[in-house]
Design an enzyme around this catalytic site. Structure first.
Site, PDB file in Angstrom:
ATOM      1  N   GLU A   1     -33.558  38.889 -28.410  1.00  0.00           N
ATOM      2  CA  GLU A   1     -34.713  39.062 -29.297  1.00  0.00           C
ATOM      3  C   GLU A   1     -34.725  38.023 -30.406  1.00  0.00           C
ATOM      4  O   GLU A   1     -34.949  38.335 -31.578  1.00  0.00           O
ATOM      5  CB  GLU A   1     -34.733  40.483 -29.873  1.00  0.00           C
ATOM      6  CG  GLU A   1     -34.886  41.533 -28.791  1.00  0.00           C
ATOM      7  CD  GLU A   1     -35.096  42.944 -29.320  1.00  0.00           C
ATOM      8  OE1 GLU A   1     -35.005  43.166 -30.538  1.00  0.00           O
ATOM      9  OE2 GLU A   1     -35.353  43.836 -28.499  1.00  0.00           O
TER      10      GLU A   1
ATOM     11  N   GLU B   1     -32.906  45.133 -21.609  1.00  0.00           N
ATOM     12  CA  GLU B   1     -32.589  46.254 -22.518  1.00  0.00           C
ATOM     13  C   GLU B   1     -33.656  47.328 -22.345  1.00  0.00           C
ATOM     14  O   GLU B   1     -34.847  47.008 -22.300  1.00  0.00           O
ATOM     15  CB  GLU B   1     -32.566  45.732 -23.953  1.00  0.00           C
ATOM     16  CG  GLU B   1     -31.958  46.685 -24.929  1.00  0.00           C
ATOM     17  CD  GLU B   1     -31.829  46.042 -26.314  1.00  0.00           C
ATOM     18  OE1 GLU B   1     -31.293  44.915 -26.425  1.00  0.00           O
ATOM     19  OE2 GLU B   1     -32.284  46.666 -27.278  1.00  0.00           O
TER      20      GLU B   1
END
Ligand code: GAL
Length: 851
Positions: free
Chosen positions: A441, A547
């Site tokens: 991220e 994820e």
């Protein structure tokens, strides 16, 4: 010659000088683990009591003369933060676990003779740190060896020029974790991984540059071949004199039998060897067969080095239509994300503690681990190699754009090439690793409102570390796309045998990391509603859920009605408060960016091109207590709590991902009379389940598209019983009884026979039970522990996210009936008796032997 090899192989297998398997000690390559007998102080020079005696700065503290006799004696791996007190004022914040940071100093005295290296005065002496969090500086005898900011990376220095070959040597390590917050989760502080000294001939093999490679790229863009060549690198010599070197290579199978030998000469400082092992045993999840490559290096017929490492032979494919295949067979990566902390043991690496985590994960059917979001310990990778876990090895949580105020972003420009390269060099021989991740991220995914305003000069500084992007902003790619390609290039140059991915929460085609020449595997964090669009958005590219889930749960706490979904907080940027400071352990509570386990699993099962997923998270971890603030200080995301006790949803996965016959009924049966209670059951291998309350049937249920069955019943004390059936025949049954008052303590060690090696651990489950032995599901009695014999309490926990009790004190309140005490060998053999006491309860004792 053959005889010498056999003899030295014996030495290789028998000499286990190091705690992490890694390199083994031999006569010509002596590897000594120097984890024991360090001195430590949690102060910097300004606060030294003897500042008046001339200690004015770091250099003085590092000098050989500094008196460290009064410093605390300890062994590393060590984490000083886990010993500290929780406080809302600690600068790490609750996100970092609310534990202290600071500056700590470690010193260690040694002579070569102490280390068994008395005969190695002419050798080159290297020191390797597997990880020091963070910003460490190392001196030997007052001479600075180097500084390394990244706390998770392994690094090595040459000690030879400053070594006192005859007398005392002093290593000094300054660890600076005072600049906070620098992490979104608990990092730990100190020399938290092992330290090794290696004595080698000045001309020697370079382990991180010696590796196996698969043969030429295979047909099909995302297929990675079996290992069949070996690259050997030497240091300490130039190319012409390297011509006098000869490498004798032998490969052994897991039984120690030689399956291949060859010789290779050098015409530079590296050489390559092809090998073929007939009917090679494939490394797989079920049969993680490892081979050992051993290289004996000769100069003028004299053995000058020998180095051995393990590897595996397997091929795999990330197929854009069919997902992942290992050795030709389809396999989904049923994975979890794991942070590196080990609960009450903090971040100090312990092999057994990691092994236990993996065993618990294996119990729910997990076959893959994502090392989130930083270079893992060597021990974790070794265990994954041995136990058959597939690994996503991840480098960074941020690039040059920071996520917390003082994080690694401030070192990225200068250090990223070195850190990323060293990670790949260190780890590329592990067969468990099937992909690299260059980031999680990272904010560089976007080039929109978060535009970077970098000057051309800054941009070049980032990209030009060894690269030739002279006009980076004129290439047609955005800067962040160029950066992505630059990072991918670093990895591909060092390891063409594995694909690259990244965990991306910008889960659409505009993401910079998905550009041409960017990551190989499209990796989404969350955004399950976008999963079905992947083939259209990214034709021909493989896909993984890097994820998933981020559900929120507190073990043994239930919020009803169980079919209402609690999104906490309601939006990511809103505060949230609930006086319970708990989250429901029915699968009905999650963060706003995520989903329940069931919703995610439905997408996962339905879309064949998904190569796998990594659930956030396998275990609770310290820090990031979303959705709460202080006094919450550890996460709610785990399928298993911080103490290692499964939450109910563990059995959802066990029923879906393992072949074991499962029936798990919850919640407990201690409620208020007349209250409506939702009963859930996870089960498999059956088509229906029937619930009885005190013998009265409450109906038969099937699961349909859900992964659980549910009944709403009125509570009356007694018992509930669920029976599962297939074709009308009973498969399994489970009874849950109303527990009476707490009466006794029950101790259940996970292992009763341990190694007396100073490291081994027994994880003892402590339960508060009624007079009939039923677990009291709401008990919170305080329990005291005493240990008689050669072990000590290494940690205690109860899995409660808001507990502010010390992880190190020999006492703990139970939470929802349970707590944990971890005993560690003190290095001496003998029997240990653990006694647990609590006012008003009968004591419990357990005996454990250390050999
Ligand atoms: C993700 C992130 C993880 C963790 C998780 C919590 O976005 O990658 O590190 O913060 O959220 O839900």
């Amino acid at each position: 010659m053959k005889k010498t090899w056999l003899l030295s192989l014996g030495c290789l297998l028998l000499t286990a000088a190091c705690t992490s398997g890694g390199e083994k000690s031999t006569d010509v390559r002596r590897v000594v683990c120097i984890d024991n007998d360090w001195s430590f102080t949690l102060t910097d020079y300004e606060a030294m009591p003897y500042a008046s005696t001339g200690i004015k700065d770091s250099e003085a503290l590092a000098s050989a003369e500094t008196a460290d006799g009064q410093w605390r004696k300890l062994n590393v791996p060590h984490d000083w933060a886990i010993e500290g007190e929780f406080s809302a004022k600690n600068p790490s914040g609750t996100g970092g676990g609310a534990l202290p940071g600071g500056i700590g100093w470690y010193r260690k005295h040694f002579t070569l003779a102490d280390l068994g290296l008395g005969d190695k005065a002419d050798a080159q002496l290297l020191i390797r740190f597997d990880g020091v969090y963070m910003n460490s500086t190392v001196w030997l005898n007052g001479h600075k060896l180097g500084n390394r900011p990244y706390g998770y990376i392994s690094f090595e220095y040459d000690m030879t020029p400053y070594l006192n070959k005859k007398g005392d040597n002093v290593l000094a390590v300054r660890v600076d974790n005072s600049d906070q917050p620098n992490s979104r989760w608990y990092s730990g502080c100190g020399i938290f991984r092992s330290v090794y000294i290696t004595a080698v001939n000045p001309v020697h093999i370079v382990p991180w540059d010696t590796y196996v490679l698969p043969h030429a790229p295979q047909a099909g863009a995302y297929r990675y071949g079996e290992a069949d060549s070996l690259v050997i690198a030497v240091a300490g010599t130039d190319a012409p004199s390297a011509a006098a070197l000869l490498a004798r290579v032998a490969i052994y199978n897991k039984e120690g039998k030689t399956v291949f030998t060859t010789e290779a000469s050098f015409d530079g400082t590296t050489t390559g060897v092809r090998f073929r092992i007939p009917n090679a045993e494939r490394w797989s999840v079920e049969n993680p067969a490892l081979y050992t490559a051993r290289i004996d290096l000769y100069r003028d017929n004299q053995l000058i080095d020998d180095y051995a490492f393990r590897f595996g032979i397997r091929d795999f494919e990330f197929n854009p239509e069919q997902g992942f295949r290992l050795n030709g067979k389809p396999l989904k990566l049923n994975g979890v994300c794991l942070h590196h902390d080990l609960g009450c043991l903090g971040s100090a690496v312990n092999r057994r503690a990691i092994q236990r985590q993996l065993e618990v994960m294996r119990g729910m059917g997990v076959n893959a681990v994502r090392c989130s979001h930083n270079p893992p310990s060597v021990e974790l990778l070794e265990l994954c190699d041995e136990m058959g876990f597939l690994v996503m090895d991840e480098a960074f949580d941020m690039w040059y754009r920071r996520k917390t105020q003082r994080d690694y972003a401030r070192f990225f420009t200068e250090w990223h090439e070195r850190d990323l390269g060293d990670l790949v060099r260190r780890d590329r021989n592990h067969p468990s690793i099937v992909m690299w991740s260059i980031g999680n991220e990272v904010l560089e995914q976007w080039d929109d409102a978060r535009a970077d305003n970098l000057s051309l000069e800054e941009a070049n500084m980032i990209l030009n570390a060894g690269h030739d992007y002279s006009e980076p902003l004129d290439t047609g790619f955005t800067f962040n796309q160029l950066l992505t390609r630059h990072l991918c290039d670093i990895v591909r140059r060092l390891d063409p045998s594995r694909p690259i991915t990244a965990g991306c929460n910008a889960a659409d085609p505009r993401n910079n990391l998905f550009c041409e020449g960017g990551v190989d595997i499209i990796g989404f964090n969350y955004h399950e509603r976008n999963f079905p669009r992947v083939p259209e958005w990214f034709p021909g590219r493989p896909f993984i859920i890097s994820e998933s889930v981020s559900a929120l749960q507190t073990r043994g706490y239930y919020r009803m009605p169980s079919d209402s979904i609690f999104v906490q907080p309601s939006r990511w940027d809103r505060p949230y408060f609930d006086p319970s400071f708990k989250c429901s352990a029915y699968d009905n509570s999650h963060a706003p960016w995520s989903s329940t386990h069931e919703v995610n699993l439905r997408y996962y099962n339905d879309l064949p091109y998904i190569a796998g997923q990594f659930i956030w998270s396998g275990f609770d971890y310290i820090g990031e207590p979303t959705p709460y603030g202080w006094p919450a200080r550890s996460s709610y995301f785990g399928v298993v709590d911080l103490a290692g006790f499964p939450k109910d949803v563990y059995y959802l996965y066990k029923s879906e991902w393992t072949d074991e016959t499962v029936l798990h009924v919850f919640p407990h049966w201690n409620w208020t009379e007349g209250q409506e209670v939702d009963i859930w059951a996870y089960f498999n291998h059956a088509d229906e389940a029937e619930l009885f309350v005190n013998g009265q049937s409450q109906g038969v249920r099937t699961k349909g598209r859900d992964f659980h069955t549910q009944w709403r019943v009125v509570y009356e004390p007694g018992e509930i019983r669920v029976i599962t059936r297939k074709n009308g025949r009973e498969v399994k049954s489970q009874t849950v009884r109303t527990a009476g008052e707490p009466a006794a303590i029950r101790l259940t060690p996970d292992r009763k026979h341990l190694a007396a090696d100073g490291r081994d651990l027994s994880f003892v489950t402590v339960e508060i039970v009624d007079k009939d032995g039923n677990l009291c599901p709401l008990a919170d009695n305080p329990v005291n522990f005493s240990v008689n014999g050669p072990a000590f309490v290494a940690g205690v926990d109860n899995g409660l996210q808001t507990s502010l009790e010390s992880f190190k004190a020999p006492q703990r309140h139970a939470f929802n009936g349970k707590c944990l005490v971890v005993l560690q060998s003190n290095g001496t053999a003998g029997r240990v008796t653990l006694t647990a006491t609590s006012d008003g309860l009968s004591d419990a004792k357990s005996t454990i032997s250390f050999k």
